[in-house]
Design an enzyme around this catalytic site. Structure first.
Site, PDB file in Angstrom:
ATOM      1  N   ALA A   1      -6.965  -0.260   6.910  1.00  0.00           N
ATOM      2  CA  ALA A   1      -7.774   0.133   5.761  1.00  0.00           C
ATOM      3  C   ALA A   1      -7.673  -0.874   4.613  1.00  0.00           C
ATOM      4  CB  ALA A   1      -7.332   1.513   5.277  1.00  0.00           C
TER       5      ALA A   1
ATOM      6  N   PHE B   1      -8.955   6.269   6.163  1.00  0.00           N
ATOM      7  CA  PHE B   1      -7.858   7.018   6.785  1.00  0.00           C
ATOM      8  C   PHE B   1      -8.424   8.349   7.309  1.00  0.00           C
ATOM      9  CE2 PHE B   1      -6.077   4.525   3.258  1.00  0.00           C
ATOM     10  CZ  PHE B   1      -5.112   3.761   3.899  1.00  0.00           C
TER      11      PHE B   1
ATOM     12  N   CYS C   1      -0.291  12.368  -0.335  1.00  0.00           N
ATOM     13  CA  CYS C   1       0.535  13.446   0.224  1.00  0.00           C
ATOM     14  C   CYS C   1       2.021  13.107   0.100  1.00  0.00           C
ATOM     15  CB  CYS C   1       0.155  13.739   1.665  1.00  0.00           C
ATOM     16  SG  CYS C   1       0.256  12.313   2.738  1.00  0.00           S
TER      17      CYS C   1
HETATM   18  N1  SAH Z   1      -8.034  12.304   6.309  1.00  0.00           N
HETATM   19  C1  SAH Z   1      -7.412  12.771   7.526  1.00  0.00           C
HETATM   20  C2  SAH Z   1      -5.906  12.655   7.515  1.00  0.00           C
HETATM   21  C3  SAH Z   1      -5.380  11.283   7.297  1.00  0.00           C
HETATM   22  S1  SAH Z   1      -3.727  11.067   7.808  1.00  0.00           S
HETATM   23  C4  SAH Z   1      -7.812  14.215   7.770  1.00  0.00           C
HETATM   24  O1  SAH Z   1      -8.254  14.855   6.845  1.00  0.00           O
HETATM   25  O2  SAH Z   1      -7.672  14.677   8.898  1.00  0.00           O
HETATM   26  C5  SAH Z   1      -3.519   9.370   7.641  1.00  0.00           C
HETATM   27  C6  SAH Z   1      -4.247   8.537   8.660  1.00  0.00           C
HETATM   28  O3  SAH Z   1      -4.066   7.162   8.288  1.00  0.00           O
HETATM   29  C7  SAH Z   1      -3.754   8.632  10.091  1.00  0.00           C
HETATM   30  O4  SAH Z   1      -4.832   8.998  10.909  1.00  0.00           O
HETATM   31  C8  SAH Z   1      -3.260   7.225  10.443  1.00  0.00           C
HETATM   32  O5  SAH Z   1      -3.618   6.850  11.776  1.00  0.00           O
HETATM   33  C9  SAH Z   1      -4.026   6.383   9.467  1.00  0.00           C
HETATM   34  N2  SAH Z   1      -3.429   5.102   9.043  1.00  0.00           N
HETATM   35  C10 SAH Z   1      -2.150   4.815   8.741  1.00  0.00           C
HETATM   36  N3  SAH Z   1      -2.032   3.556   8.282  1.00  0.00           N
HETATM   37  C11 SAH Z   1      -3.279   3.012   8.289  1.00  0.00           C
HETATM   38  C12 SAH Z   1      -3.828   1.756   7.910  1.00  0.00           C
HETATM   39  N4  SAH Z   1      -3.061   0.796   7.413  1.00  0.00           N
HETATM   40  N5  SAH Z   1      -5.153   1.578   8.037  1.00  0.00           N
HETATM   41  C13 SAH Z   1      -5.950   2.533   8.524  1.00  0.00           C
HETATM   42  N6  SAH Z   1      -5.492   3.755   8.887  1.00  0.00           N
HETATM   43  C14 SAH Z   1      -4.183   3.988   8.780  1.00  0.00           C
END
Ligand code: SAH
Length: 384
Positions: free
Chosen positions: A267, A219, A327
């Site tokens: 993910a 993520f 979060c």
């Molecule tokens: N770690 C990042 C923030 C993550 S926010 C930082 O520090 O900037 C959560 C992220 O998860 C988003 O970018 C969103 O696009 C992604 N996301 C949401 N569901 C997901 C999934 N099932 N698989 C992969 N990524 C996902």
């Protein structure tokens, strides 16, 4: 007028009263500043009213307020002053964190010379409030641009007219900001939330302090953790389902002259495939979006966290580092720790908790308003 339950909530230090605890709010205009009284007519303070939200009033002062714009200005100055105390060596921070800065419904971020404003309530979206906010920011910080960031879902809930992200003052919407020595592109009119996840700023540095070897940032969004890990690790892979986020991540890597592998995918699927294939890592970061949007979805959320942590733990080498975040406000610290512990048992790994962290200090937690504490970031070492 607020009923006894609403008054009890305020006495306990909270600043919200739900609509179900209002006795009457006849004739009050959307977004108005109101005098709050209990059922016997005793004054409880001054609040901002929303005609649409379940959170009907948000307190702004224990006494009377003569001039709302003047109050906003005074609190903006205080919020800027607080950041001077707790934020250093970066040109990016949250300048106003809503209730925790006594400006409920208002978020302001600074990205180097670009400021962003997000109004989340009718009161903060009012013309008077907006003008005061923009003029005070311009006068105090002389930004090259002030951008409004819109959360469409919130505007709908507040029954505010739909809007697009837009430049409100100055001419700059895009810039480059620096945190912990790492540089990032900022595009004021694009991206998720207000554009970056500033609440993790101090956690990036903490994670980098323990990271080593082969690292996986799950993520990764625009590469916040991945770019910080790159200085300490031999190899870094970032995973996200959002292509635009990964495109920015790649530009950020280039900006810092780093080589990072970015993978677009789900993910959950990727962790399953990688762990079944026997891949191994020395550092894994898990920073998923909020799984529990309400208390009702808590159980499903905990299952999600457990699965992610289980897969990650299976792939970590002995001595490896797990940085795991949540979060979701509805997932408490104890729930989250218990979930990671259960995952460790299932994965047959022994864990040591190195650091129990939360959101960066520019996102202060207001005691009495538990909703202002939402981010958990736990750093573990796999001991065996
Ligand atoms: N770690 C990042 C923030 C993550 S926010 C930082 O520090 O900037 C959560 C992220 O998860 C988003 O970018 C969103 O696009 C992604 N996301 C949401 N569901 C997901 C999934 N099932 N698989 C992969 N990524 C996902």
């Amino acid at each position: 007028m607020v009923n006894a339950r609403g008054v009890a909530r305020l006495r306990a230090g909270h600043v919200w009263v739900y609509r179900s605890d209002l006795v009457s709010a006849d004739g009050i205009a959307p977004g108005a500043m109101v005098r709050v009284v209990d059922e016997r007519g005793r004054a409880q303070g001054t609040a901002l009213y929303s005609s649409a939200s379940q959170i009907a009033i948000r307190m702004i002062a224990p006494g009377a307020v003569a001039d709302f714009p003047a109050l906003i200005r005074e609190r903006l100055l205080a919020a800027i002053g607080y950041r001077k105390q707790v934020v250093s060596e970066t040109d990016v921070c949250r300048l106003v964190f809503s209730e925790a800065d006594f400006l409920p419904g208002l978020i302001i971020d600074r990205y180097n010379d670009v400021l962003t404003i997000q109004a989340l309530t009718q009161a903060m979206d009012s013309e008077g409030a907006r003008q005061t906010i923009v003029s005070t920011l311009a006068e105090q910080l002389s930004p090259a641009g002030i951008v409004e960031r819109v959360e469409a879902r919130v505007r709908e809930l507040e029954q505010l007219p739909a809007r697009d992200n837009a430049l409100l003052a100055g001419e700059k919407t895009d810039t480059i900001f620096t945190m912990n020595g790492v540089r990032f592109h900022y595009r004021g009119l694009k991206g998720q939330k207000t554009g970056a996840f500033l609440d993790q700023r101090e956690n990036y540095a903490a994670a980098a302090g323990y990271a080593h070897g082969k690292a996986l940032d799950v993520f990764c969004y625009q590469g916040g953790f991945a770019l910080h890990l790159a200085g300490a690790c031999s190899q870094v892979t970032g995973v996200d389902s959002s292509r635009p986020a990964l495109e920015m991540a790649e530009q950020n890597a280039a900006l810092n002259s780093r080589e990072i592998e970015w993978i677009e995918g789900n993910a959950f699927d990727l962790l399953k495939d990688y762990s079944e294939a026997g891949r191994q890592y020395d550092t894994i970061v898990l920073d998923p979006p909020a799984f529990a949007r309400s208390r009702k979805t808590l159980e499903t959320a905990l299952r999600g966290y457990k699965e992610l942590n289980l897969r990650a733990l299976k792939m970590l080498r002995s001595g490896g580092v797990l940085v795991t975040c949540s979060c979701s406000y509805h997932v408490g610290e104890a729930d989250f720790l218990q979930t990671v512990a259960a995952a460790a048992l299932d994965a047959r790994r022994t864990l040591r908790l190195i650091e129990k962290r939360g959101q960066a200090r520019d996102h202060p937690v207001l005691v009495g308003v538990p909703e202002t504490a939402y981010l958990k970031c736990m750093i573990f070492q796999v001991a065996g």
